[in-house]
Enzyme design. Structure first.
Site, PDB file in Angstrom:
ATOM      1  N   ASP A  14       0.816  -1.090  -0.027  1.00  0.00           N
ATOM      2  CA  ASP A  14       0.045   0.141  -0.173  1.00  0.00           C
ATOM      3  C   ASP A  14       0.739   1.391  -0.041  1.00  0.00           C
ATOM      4  O   ASP A  14       2.022   1.215   0.224  1.00  0.00           O
ATOM      5  CB  ASP A  14      -0.945   0.093   1.260  1.00  0.00           C
ATOM      6  CG  ASP A  14      -2.059  -1.067   1.078  1.00  0.00           C
ATOM      7  OD1 ASP A  14      -2.472  -1.597  -0.006  1.00  0.00           O
ATOM      8  OD2 ASP A  14      -2.700  -1.292   2.197  1.00  0.00           O
ATOM      9  N   LYS A  37      -3.894   3.187  -2.567  1.00  0.00           N
ATOM     10  CA  LYS A  37      -5.073   3.994  -2.996  1.00  0.00           C
ATOM     11  C   LYS A  37      -4.920   5.301  -2.275  1.00  0.00           C
ATOM     12  O   LYS A  37      -4.268   5.338  -1.169  1.00  0.00           O
ATOM     13  CB  LYS A  37      -6.058   3.450  -2.442  1.00  0.00           C
ATOM     14  CG  LYS A  37      -6.609   2.000  -2.689  1.00  0.00           C
ATOM     15  CD  LYS A  37      -7.799   1.594  -2.239  1.00  0.00           C
ATOM     16  CE  LYS A  37      -8.336   0.077  -2.622  1.00  0.00           C
ATOM     17  NZ  LYS A  37      -7.550  -0.860  -1.852  1.00  0.00           N
ATOM     18  N   MET A  97      -6.996   8.661   8.688  1.00  0.00           N
ATOM     19  CA  MET A  97      -7.385   9.061   7.391  1.00  0.00           C
ATOM     20  C   MET A  97      -8.418  10.220   7.415  1.00  0.00           C
ATOM     21  O   MET A  97      -9.266  10.309   6.915  1.00  0.00           O
ATOM     22  CB  MET A  97      -7.927   7.993   6.721  1.00  0.00           C
ATOM     23  CG  MET A  97      -6.940   6.804   6.194  1.00  0.00           C
ATOM     24  SD  MET A  97      -7.682   5.206   5.622  1.00  0.00           S
ATOM     25  CE  MET A  97      -8.513   4.687   7.244  1.00  0.00           C
TER      26      MET A  97
END
Length: 258
Positions: free
Chosen positions: A44, A66, A180
């Site tokens: 990731d 992502k 996030m």
């Protein structure tokens, strides 16, 4: 995938490995051993470059990271890729920042792999919350200040509104960790204040924690939205009275811009 790189044979296992918050010295012994002997690594965007440097030079490196609005692969495509790699007979490491079972979709991937007959080994990692808090000298719990910790995600799926238990999260006796949450931190702060958490509640924002690129800043719920507005992600937020225990000599910096 280049022709000739797949080898047929045994199936799996796939190792879901926590890369920790960034510093390679914080990898578990098991995680480091698997990374250094992997034949295929699916990673990731939150995996630090210092950890990727441990991957063997002849191993397949597959970046499936992502970013908001920028997905190299969808989650179903990643799931299918892991199955294909496992069935090829390669030693597969699925490398995730922090811990694979803490906002890492590790549970979804493990479930999918097992449904397809693939053996899964989960190797836990130091969570980003624990690593970033330690890096700036903030305890997540402390007698008289915080008797618990709650982790939430500030990421809105498909652009929707955050649907969180704001009244429950606005607990002055609990440390709140927001993963996030960079894009939503202003709204999160407003909702917490509206639910009863004082505007003066300390907040720490930590960027690239435990790595040479680490930067952090201290603010309050009343100012964090404006203070962090120009920063680039990923940023982890620590909200609660324990933030006031950050050592006075711990130098703060403005977060790096997007």
């Amino acid at each position: 995938m280049p022709e000739g790189t797949m080898k047929m044979g045994a199936t799996g296992p796939v190792h879901l490995v926590g890369a920790g918050p960034g510093d390679p010295d914080l990898l578990t012994v098991r995680a480091r051993r698997l990374v250094e002997t992997a034949e295929a690594v699916v990673f990731d965007r939150l995996v630090a470059e210092e950890i990727l440097a441990l991957v063997p030079p002849d191993a397949l490196r597959l970046d499936v990271g992502k970013a908001p609005g920028q997905h190299r692969m969808t989650q179903p495509e990643i799931n299918a890729l892991l199955v294909d790699l496992a069935r090829s007979g390669l030693s597969v490491v699925r490398l995730k920042g922090g811990d694979p079972f803490t906002f890492g979709r590790g549970g979804e991937e493990a479930e999918y792999l097992r449904r397809h007959g693939i053996t899964v080994e989960v190797v836990p990692g130091v969570t980003s919350a624990a690593g970033c808090a330690a890096a700036i000298g903030v305890p997540l719990t402390h007698r008289g200040l915080a008797h618990g910790v709650r982790y939430v995600t500030g990421h809105c799926q498909d652009g929707g509104a955050l649907d969180l238990d704001w009244a429950g999260l606005a607990d002055p006796d609990t440390t709140l960790i927001v993963y996030m949450g960079f894009a939503q931190i202003g709204g999160i702060a407003e909702r917490l204040v509206a639910a009863g958490l004082p505007e003066t509640t300390p907040v720490a924002a930590v960027q690239s924690g435990t790595t040479p690129r680490q930067r952090h800043m201290l603010a309050t719920l009343g100012s964090i939205g404006e203070t962090a507005a120009l920063a680039g992600g990923p940023v982890l937020f620590i909200i609660g009275r324990v933030v006031a225990l950050a050592p006075a000599q711990a130098e703060c910096h403005a977060l790096a811009p997007a």
